[in-house]
Write a protein that holds these residues in place. Sequence first.
Motif: not given
Length: 373
Positions: A290-298
């Motif tokens: 999830x942390x990597x997914x969030x950094x990609x999204x935001x």
Amino acid sequence: MASTLLLELNKDDLHYQIIGATHTVAHEAPRWRQVVEAAVASFKADQAPPRSWSAVLGPSPHQGAAFERGFTLPQRLHEPISIGPMTLSAIPEWTTQVLPHPGDRSRPYPVSFWPIQVHGTVNAYSTEGARDLAAYDLDRLRLLLSLALPQLWIHWTWPEIEDSDFIYNWQREMRHCWRPKPAPTVPPVAPLLIPQWVPDAWPLLGKHHSKTLALEAANNALLDVAEGRHSAAGVQLVAVLEQLHDAIHGNRRDPAVGRKGAHRLVAEFLAEGNEVTSEHRSLAKHIVMYPKRSSTSHEGARHGYEPRLGMPLRMTSLGGDRAHTYRLKIEILRDICSSLLIEQLGGPPVQPGAIKDRWQAIADGHLILPTRI
């Protein structure tokens, strides 16, 4: 009347709202209800005529369409199959389509495959409306095929309405268009087998909007992986998990609920029907990332060893190469999401043993190559 009626017509139903003062709406609501019900009954009595349509589907050039790339042996549909309001059958000719070469777009690149012709029926008053409805069905069919085979499928033609010679004319055009010399060799025929759960999944998608959204997100992830955008694929795959959690446990209100639900689904998958342990939950968090997914999204961050300009990936050392490792981990998350989605659409459950072995091998710095032709 002192109130106002607001109508909303979607693909399946008519919704209305009465707008006005409270006492006015209470007084006029029975009359509005009578008017709307009479209008709906009149509309349903005047059924739109059936309109036939045809289109062509095929594997995407990005993933397996070109036999010359050696990704996979091209397959041909042997027996017609009905899925929803459509019938799929093989176009018997080995077809070559010339595309720009990915390394030099001034040069041609032949892509060969066996297409599938699709015939369907919709009810519509106009040709434009019929084409819209046909495109809706064709796109959902394309999504299901991409998930089931698994291989990215695309439309090679838009739906053509009530043209009995459309497929014949398309084949003739393909035969007479420019061809590379010598022509690509026709490979051995491998049967294209569409699982039985695919026709059974069609009515399920009409009942569960969350499953439809999960299917669309899974297809976007397949495209991202095929084109080397593994960080973007990670965002789509988490969307698959959250939509499946909604479909199973009801709509979520808080993003944190969706995040916990995604971890929960993966942990239950890893537990193979047994009690979920802290080890399963910990592994699920590592896999979902999830942390990597969030950094990609935001933030637009990219984590994988993603190719530039479509250039082929170099084989690098797995130990300590986080970017290369991320790409392999995303492919494992893709397989988990596909397995969960297929099971929710009526397909067979997948045993996670091989998937967990691959994850452990990556964590240990080993590389497992899947068996492909």
